[in-house]
Scaffold this motif. Structure first.
Motif, PDB file in Angstrom:
ATOM      1  N   ARG A 278       4.124  20.756 -16.636  1.00  0.00           N
ATOM      2  CA  ARG A 278       5.685  21.520 -16.021  1.00  0.00           C
ATOM      3  C   ARG A 278       5.559  22.591 -17.457  1.00  0.00           C
ATOM      4  O   ARG A 278       5.044  23.176 -18.071  1.00  0.00           O
ATOM      5  CB  ARG A 278       6.390  20.014 -17.045  1.00  0.00           C
ATOM      6  CG  ARG A 278       6.164  18.912 -16.549  1.00  0.00           C
ATOM      7  CD  ARG A 278       6.636  17.871 -16.939  1.00  0.00           C
ATOM      8  NE  ARG A 278       6.592  16.878 -15.770  1.00  0.00           N
ATOM      9  CZ  ARG A 278       6.840  14.813 -16.387  1.00  0.00           C
ATOM     10  NH1 ARG A 278       7.837  15.193 -17.007  1.00  0.00           N
ATOM     11  NH2 ARG A 278       6.734  13.880 -15.704  1.00  0.00           N
TER      12      ARG A 278
ATOM     13  N   ASP B  62       6.667  15.624 -27.975  1.00  0.00           N
ATOM     14  CA  ASP B  62       6.414  16.622 -27.029  1.00  0.00           C
ATOM     15  C   ASP B  62       6.036  15.951 -24.984  1.00  0.00           C
ATOM     16  O   ASP B  62       6.768  16.613 -24.169  1.00  0.00           O
ATOM     17  CB  ASP B  62       4.625  17.337 -27.025  1.00  0.00           C
ATOM     18  CG  ASP B  62       4.706  18.592 -28.324  1.00  0.00           C
ATOM     19  OD1 ASP B  62       5.660  19.035 -28.076  1.00  0.00           O
ATOM     20  OD2 ASP B  62       4.219  17.917 -29.249  1.00  0.00           O
TER      21      ASP B  62
ATOM     22  N   ASP C 229       9.034  17.050 -33.205  1.00  0.00           N
ATOM     23  CA  ASP C 229       8.988  16.851 -32.002  1.00  0.00           C
ATOM     24  C   ASP C 229       8.627  15.661 -31.407  1.00  0.00           C
ATOM     25  O   ASP C 229       7.458  16.306 -30.697  1.00  0.00           O
ATOM     26  CB  ASP C 229      10.602  17.363 -31.568  1.00  0.00           C
ATOM     27  CG  ASP C 229      11.143  17.935 -32.455  1.00  0.00           C
ATOM     28  OD1 ASP C 229      11.756  17.226 -33.059  1.00  0.00           O
ATOM     29  OD2 ASP C 229      12.017  19.155 -31.789  1.00  0.00           O
TER      30      ASP C 229
ATOM     31  N   ARG D 214       8.040  24.329 -19.461  1.00  0.00           N
ATOM     32  CA  ARG D 214       8.923  23.655 -20.850  1.00  0.00           C
ATOM     33  C   ARG D 214       9.522  25.189 -21.879  1.00  0.00           C
ATOM     34  O   ARG D 214       9.081  26.199 -22.283  1.00  0.00           O
ATOM     35  CB  ARG D 214       8.725  23.100 -22.462  1.00  0.00           C
ATOM     36  CG  ARG D 214       7.416  22.454 -21.274  1.00  0.00           C
ATOM     37  CD  ARG D 214       6.496  21.146 -22.699  1.00  0.00           C
ATOM     38  NE  ARG D 214       7.365  20.237 -23.551  1.00  0.00           N
ATOM     39  CZ  ARG D 214       7.558  19.886 -24.282  1.00  0.00           C
ATOM     40  NH1 ARG D 214       6.344  20.248 -25.571  1.00  0.00           N
ATOM     41  NH2 ARG D 214       8.747  19.044 -25.204  1.00  0.00           N
ATOM     42  N   ARG D 215      11.259  24.849 -21.098  1.00  0.00           N
ATOM     43  CA  ARG D 215      12.005  26.893 -21.921  1.00  0.00           C
ATOM     44  C   ARG D 215      12.610  25.861 -22.456  1.00  0.00           C
ATOM     45  O   ARG D 215      13.261  26.808 -23.203  1.00  0.00           O
ATOM     46  CB  ARG D 215      12.688  26.436 -20.488  1.00  0.00           C
ATOM     47  CG  ARG D 215      11.488  27.005 -19.204  1.00  0.00           C
ATOM     48  CD  ARG D 215      12.743  27.366 -18.057  1.00  0.00           C
ATOM     49  NE  ARG D 215      13.601  26.403 -17.578  1.00  0.00           N
ATOM     50  CZ  ARG D 215      13.408  25.862 -16.428  1.00  0.00           C
ATOM     51  NH1 ARG D 215      11.867  25.809 -15.951  1.00  0.00           N
ATOM     52  NH2 ARG D 215      14.064  25.083 -15.927  1.00  0.00           N
ATOM     53  N   PHE D 216      12.605  25.098 -23.216  1.00  0.00           N
ATOM     54  CA  PHE D 216      13.898  24.768 -24.387  1.00  0.00           C
ATOM     55  C   PHE D 216      15.444  25.253 -24.136  1.00  0.00           C
ATOM     56  O   PHE D 216      15.697  26.303 -25.218  1.00  0.00           O
ATOM     57  CB  PHE D 216      13.010  24.816 -25.946  1.00  0.00           C
ATOM     58  CG  PHE D 216      11.865  24.422 -25.736  1.00  0.00           C
ATOM     59  CD1 PHE D 216      11.907  22.641 -26.698  1.00  0.00           C
ATOM     60  CD2 PHE D 216      10.379  24.646 -25.504  1.00  0.00           C
ATOM     61  CE1 PHE D 216      10.479  22.552 -26.303  1.00  0.00           C
ATOM     62  CE2 PHE D 216       9.919  24.290 -26.028  1.00  0.00           C
ATOM     63  CZ  PHE D 216       9.523  23.068 -26.321  1.00  0.00           C
ATOM     64  N   GLY D 217      15.745  25.012 -22.796  1.00  0.00           N
ATOM     65  CA  GLY D 217      17.658  25.768 -22.399  1.00  0.00           C
ATOM     66  C   GLY D 217      16.917  27.065 -22.792  1.00  0.00           C
ATOM     67  O   GLY D 217      17.762  27.348 -22.460  1.00  0.00           O
TER      68      GLY D 217
ATOM     69  N   SER E 157      13.378  13.096 -29.392  1.00  0.00           N
ATOM     70  CA  SER E 157      13.245  13.244 -27.989  1.00  0.00           C
ATOM     71  C   SER E 157      14.099  14.432 -27.450  1.00  0.00           C
ATOM     72  O   SER E 157      13.746  14.055 -25.779  1.00  0.00           O
ATOM     73  CB  SER E 157      13.058  12.227 -27.518  1.00  0.00           C
ATOM     74  OG  SER E 157      11.425  10.942 -27.791  1.00  0.00           O
ATOM     75  N   ALA E 158      14.473  15.110 -28.262  1.00  0.00           N
ATOM     76  CA  ALA E 158      15.541  15.402 -27.708  1.00  0.00           C
ATOM     77  C   ALA E 158      15.163  16.949 -26.341  1.00  0.00           C
ATOM     78  O   ALA E 158      15.756  17.273 -25.147  1.00  0.00           O
ATOM     79  CB  ALA E 158      16.633  16.791 -28.401  1.00  0.00           C
ATOM     80  N   TYR E 159      13.633  16.961 -26.830  1.00  0.00           N
ATOM     81  CA  TYR E 159      13.487  18.498 -25.090  1.00  0.00           C
ATOM     82  C   TYR E 159      11.777  17.555 -25.048  1.00  0.00           C
ATOM     83  O   TYR E 159      10.781  18.474 -24.481  1.00  0.00           O
ATOM     84  CB  TYR E 159      12.908  19.551 -26.561  1.00  0.00           C
ATOM     85  CG  TYR E 159      14.927  20.275 -25.990  1.00  0.00           C
ATOM     86  CD1 TYR E 159      15.264  20.641 -24.721  1.00  0.00           C
ATOM     87  CD2 TYR E 159      15.187  20.422 -27.030  1.00  0.00           C
ATOM     88  CE1 TYR E 159      15.716  21.528 -24.729  1.00  0.00           C
ATOM     89  CE2 TYR E 159      16.373  21.413 -26.608  1.00  0.00           C
ATOM     90  CZ  TYR E 159      16.719  21.632 -25.591  1.00  0.00           C
ATOM     91  OH  TYR E 159      17.919  22.491 -25.684  1.00  0.00           O
ATOM     92  N   ALA E 160      11.520  16.292 -25.319  1.00  0.00           N
ATOM     93  CA  ALA E 160      10.369  16.247 -25.000  1.00  0.00           C
ATOM     94  C   ALA E 160      10.647  16.428 -23.183  1.00  0.00           C
ATOM     95  O   ALA E 160      11.128  16.297 -22.296  1.00  0.00           O
ATOM     96  CB  ALA E 160      10.189  14.014 -25.253  1.00  0.00           C
ATOM     97  N   GLU E 161       8.984  15.968 -22.495  1.00  0.00           N
ATOM     98  CA  GLU E 161       8.513  15.796 -21.543  1.00  0.00           C
ATOM     99  C   GLU E 161       8.850  14.402 -21.384  1.00  0.00           C
ATOM    100  O   GLU E 161       7.862  13.499 -21.571  1.00  0.00           O
ATOM    101  CB  GLU E 161       7.646  16.984 -20.875  1.00  0.00           C
ATOM    102  CG  GLU E 161       7.613  18.468 -21.290  1.00  0.00           C
ATOM    103  CD  GLU E 161       8.867  18.826 -20.085  1.00  0.00           C
ATOM    104  OE1 GLU E 161       9.025  18.263 -18.635  1.00  0.00           O
ATOM    105  OE2 GLU E 161       9.166  19.675 -20.632  1.00  0.00           O
TER     106      GLU E 161
END
Length: 237
Positions: free
Chosen positions: A228, A179, A177, A230-233, A198-202
């Protein structure tokens, strides 16, 4: 570089939408093709910088499935630029231990470009440093559709369809994925680039036109990524 970012917390995969070549040329009363040539130089500089700091994956958006809508002259120039560039860069790849892979549908590319891509992939397949993925005739939705069709052709059942199986059906199955996704040129959209990955890309959008995007700004953007959370939901404790 140590004062710009933490070398021990690098993103694994950085994707870059190299936007602004045409506008860069227009500002200088040059042809759009001059902007693409200058943009190619910048891509090589960023690739070298990424290799030097130890990035694992770097994906450049070279030519999208939508770019065929451009003039025949510009498309032809871009294809010739890819053709003239790829095999010349084997020494660069070998010296920097860089592996090259392609994302995208090769079937529509000119035969000489397909041949060049296959050759550079073969020549660099055993190199173990940075992997550079060139997204050529690439669209994120198109990759997903082609991947699903591949699973259907393999006879996969409903129970065998999962995020993992879909990911493995993509053009570069081992590609992780994204980042950090960087877009230069001031536009703030993804333009069908690595939609699944890119579902959780910054996301980081730069106003700098791609030919003016030097490694110093690249390093600063990596430093911004590292600030940043990053909590991934998930909800932070």
């Amino acid at each position: 570089m140590d004062d710009l970012f933490n070398n021990d917390a690098l993103p694994v995969h950085v994707g870059i939408i190299m936007d602004g070549n045409g506008r860069w040329a227009k500002k200088r009363n040059l042809l759009r093709t001059n902007g693409h040539t200058e943009g190619l130089k910048r891509a090589k500089e960023i690739a070298k910088a990424a290799s030097d700091i130890g990035l694992k994956f770097l994906t450049f958006y070279v030519f999208s499935t939508e770019n065929w809508k451009r003039t025949e002259q510009e498309v032809g120039f871009l294809m010739n630029l890819i053709h003239s560039y790829l095999l010349k860069e084997f020494d660069f790849c070998k010296y920097n231990n860089v592996r090259v892979r392609m994302l995208g549908d090769k079937s529509r590319l000119p035969e000489n470009v397909r041949k060049d891509i296959n050759q550079i992939e073969k020549d660099t397949e055993n190199l173990t440093g940075l992997t550079i993925c060139l997204a050529i005739n690439y669209g994120g939705r198109d990759e997903i559709i082609r991947g699903v069709k591949k699973l259907i052709a393999e006879g996969k059942t409903e129970s065998e369809i999962s995020e993992e199986s879909i990911s493995k059906s993509f053009d570069v199955p081992e590609l992780p994925d994204v980042d950090l996704l960087i877009r230069t040129g001031g536009e703030k959209r993804l333009s069908n680039f690595l939609m699944w990955h890119s579902a959780y890309a910054e996301l980081l959008f730069s106003d700098t036109l791609w030919p003016d995007y030097y490694k110093e700004e690249f390093f600063k953007d990596i430093g911004e990524f590292q600030k940043r959370s990053r909590r991934f939901g998930a909800v932070p404790v």
